[in-house]
Design a protein around this motif. Structure first.
Motif, short mmCIF file in Angstrom:
data_model
loop_
_atom_site.label_atom_id
_atom_site.label_comp_id
_atom_site.label_asym_id
_atom_site.label_seq_id
_atom_site.Cartn_x
_atom_site.Cartn_y
_atom_site.Cartn_z
N ASN A 1 0.81 -1.20 0.00
CA ASN A 1 0.00 0.00 0.00
C ASN A 1 0.85 1.26 0.00
O ASN A 1 0.44 2.30 -0.54
CB ASN A 1 -0.95 0.00 1.20
N LEU A 2 2.05 1.17 0.61
CA LEU A 2 2.97 2.30 0.57
C LEU A 2 3.34 2.61 -0.88
O LEU A 2 3.30 3.76 -1.32
CB LEU A 2 4.21 1.93 1.37
N ALA A 3 3.69 1.56 -1.65
CA ALA A 3 4.03 1.77 -3.06
C ALA A 3 2.84 2.34 -3.83
O ALA A 3 3.00 3.22 -4.68
CB ALA A 3 4.49 0.45 -3.69
N LEU A 4 1.64 1.86 -3.50
CA LEU A 4 0.45 2.32 -4.22
C LEU A 4 0.19 3.81 -3.99
O LEU A 4 -0.02 4.58 -4.93
CB LEU A 4 -0.76 1.50 -3.75
N VAL A 5 0.23 4.23 -2.72
CA VAL A 5 -0.08 5.62 -2.44
C VAL A 5 1.03 6.52 -2.96
O VAL A 5 0.77 7.64 -3.43
CB VAL A 5 -0.36 5.84 -0.93
N SER A 6 2.28 6.01 -2.95
CA SER A 6 3.37 6.81 -3.50
C SER A 6 3.17 7.04 -4.99
O SER A 6 3.32 8.16 -5.50
CB SER A 6 4.69 6.09 -3.23
N GLY A 7 2.79 5.97 -5.72
CA GLY A 7 2.56 6.12 -7.16
C GLY A 7 1.42 7.07 -7.45
O GLY A 7 1.53 7.95 -8.31
#
Lengths: 206, 162
Positions: A121-127
């Motif tokens: 989810n960290l990668a998702l929100v960063s993207g």
């Protein structure tokens, strides 16, 4: 307080960072991250502005052109809204799991699931946040080489609300980064003390 | 035996990621094309867009980091620091690829509501070049994510269970 696989943390961290305090700190951070991501989603989804331009004048009657700026005209903003929605759902589920799920049998999968879901989810929100940020930069400054005009001078409030949603999303990103690291650190601290007590219990009969 | 397998898998993943980020950087930097359409000179370079400049910077940082870590990967004392830095670099890569994809999608399809025309019709070779760089960057982001999940798995199951 020696940890597994040859890793040592200073002793005062073990004394200050008790299990109860760390649990409530993590829960509070997750609540903040949930609120920030939900705010970002809501502000972006409800972002809309209609403006009427006078394009030409025929005789004495002006010719009007009504343009609407909505968030779903731009695919990057749609991705931003979906990503932040998913992250807020993730944080809500994690809060529920922490508060209500203590009697559920996870068969040892609880911590790996939490850690890897947090990372994804960290990668998702960063993207999502960065795609929307650069699209907003394009809308604010335009691109003279590609002959794309800026639109923020005509749709000021739309751009301002979008900027607010972006700030909330970056706040959620920073909080999720902190939460990921804290939950892994917390698990290492808490579980190593229980492993040490296991060792003592097993070693005693010998 | 388990330790050797772990080291081999990690080094393979890191090599793959290093190759992907290096090719993404190089292909994006060497993409430029000029076209003349109806006496209007279209010159497309990666530096015309701040998003692509950010993309090149992020991939270059990831390439340099990958090179350094390949030489440091079996030193025991740097293990935890490398795991943390891996997470940070993976985040940077995902953000740069998503931003570049958003702007490239506008370049290819245009945005009729904002009055932005697509540029890929005027400079098709530039568009293909940029597409190649974006594919390499996407592969690099996925490989770094897999590397992070694998490091997490290794971190959670200690080597000598008690």
């Amino acid at each position: 307080m020696a940890l597994q696989s040859g890793e040592k943390l200073p002793m005062f961290i073990g004394h200050i960072w008790s299990k109860q305090k760390s649990r409530w700190t993590l829960l509070g951070l997750r609540l903040l991250a949930f609120l920030a991501a939900a705010a970002a989603t809501l502000v972006m989804v409800l972002n809309k502005q209609t403006k009427t331009f006078v394009v030409a004048t025929i005789g004495t009657t002006p010719v009007n052109l009504t343009l609407t700026a909505k968030f779903h005209h731009t695919p990057a903003f749609v991705f931003f809204a979906i990503a932040n929605g998913l992250v807020s759902i993730h944080n809500l589920v994690m809060i529920m799991m922490d508060l209500l799920g203590s009697k559920f049998d996870y068969k040892g999968f609880q911590f790996p699931m939490i850690a890897s879901l947090d990372m994804l989810n960290l990668a998702l929100v960063s993207g999502g946040a960065n795609a929307a940020a650069f699209m907003a930069e394009l809308g604010k400054n335009g691109n003279s080489h590609a002959r794309w005009d800026k639109i923020c001078d005509k749709f000021g409030p739309y751009c301002d609300r979008g900027a607010g949603a972006l700030i909330a999303s970056f706040l959620a990103l920073a909080l999720m980064l902190l939460i990921s690291f804290l939950s892994i650190l917390n698990h290492k601290l808490v579980n190593s003390s229980s492993h040490n007590s296991h060792n003592n219990i097993i070693a005693l009969p010998n | 035996m388990a330790k050797t397998k772990r080291i081999i898998i990690t080094i393979l993943l890191r090599l793959l990621a290093f190759g992907a980020t290096l090719s993404a950087t190089v292909v994006m930097v060497t993409s430029h094309e000029s076209a003349e359409v109806m006496n209007i000179k279209f010159s497309a370079k990666y530096s015309n867009s701040p998003t692509f400049k950010f993309y090149v910077t992020a991939e270059a940082i990831a390439t340099g980091y990958g090179l350094i870590v390949l030489f440091l990967s079996s030193r025991r004392s740097f293990d935890r620091l490398i795991v943390i830095l891996d997470v940070v670099i993976a985040l940077t890569l995902t953000s740069s690829i998503s931003a570049a994809l958003a702007v490239a999608q506008i370049g290819k399809k245009g945005d009729t509501h904002a009055g932005w025309l697509p540029v890929c019709n005027q400079v098709p070779k530039f568009c293909d070049h940029v597409t190649g760089a974006l594919i390499a960057g996407f592969v690099a982001a996925i490989v770094y994510l897999v590397l992070n999940l694998y490091s997490l798995h290794v971190f959670l199951t200690p080597l000598f269970p008690v």
